[in-house]
Design a protein around this motif. Structure first.
Motif, short mmCIF file in Angstrom:
data_model
loop_
_atom_site.label_atom_id
_atom_site.label_comp_id
_atom_site.label_asym_id
_atom_site.label_seq_id
_atom_site.Cartn_x
_atom_site.Cartn_y
_atom_site.Cartn_z
N LYS A 147 39.10 30.90 42.97
CA LYS A 147 39.99 32.07 42.92
C LYS A 147 40.82 32.14 44.21
N ARG A 148 42.10 32.54 44.04
CA ARG A 148 42.94 32.72 45.22
C ARG A 148 43.82 33.94 45.04
N LYS A 166 43.96 38.22 41.86
CA LYS A 166 43.49 36.85 42.13
C LYS A 166 43.74 35.95 40.93
N GLU A 167 44.32 34.78 41.22
CA GLU A 167 44.50 33.75 40.20
C GLU A 167 43.14 33.11 39.96
N GLN A 168 42.76 32.98 38.70
CA GLN A 168 41.47 32.41 38.33
C GLN A 168 41.57 30.88 38.28
N GLU A 185 43.84 38.25 37.65
CA GLU A 185 43.08 39.48 37.45
C GLU A 185 43.13 40.34 38.69
#
Length: 104
Positions: free
Chosen positions: A28-29, A42-44, A81
């Motif tokens: 995640k970032r 956060k991008e999964q 998310e």
């Protein structure tokens, strides 16, 4: 917090041929900072798999290369998310490319 990269390449210099398989995935970032009490977005993790072929040859007195690229073969859902809410969800699709290069 983590990233995985794998690249496997086969080179045959005598036949002027190359094949490459590349895999990438990351943890995640953060894509958007949270404000006014909202958590960070956060991008999964979304794995990516690419495959490339290249073949060089001579034809009609010219050196040529033909290349084939297949990108994003897994075509995962990209998801962002914020807390427990999904803000964005999409797929990029698979990209196929075929090219012929001629040296004069």
């Amino acid at each position: 917090p983590w990233i995985v990269n794998f690249i496997g390449t086969y080179d045959n210099l005598l036949r002027d041929f190359q094949a490459t398989l590349a895999f990438n995935v990351f943890g995640k970032r953060i894509t958007d900072l949270g404000i006014r009490g909202l958590p960070d977005a956060k991008e999964q993790p979304a794995p990516r798999l690419d495959f490339n072929l290249r073949k060089g040859f001579e034809a009609w007195g010219q050196y040529m290369t033909v290349q084939f690229k297949a990108e994003n073969l897994i075509d995962p859902n990209f998801k962002v998310e914020r807390g427990s809410v999904t803000e964005r969800k999409f797929q990029e699709g698979v990209t196929l490319k075929l090219a012929l290069d001629v040296e004069f």
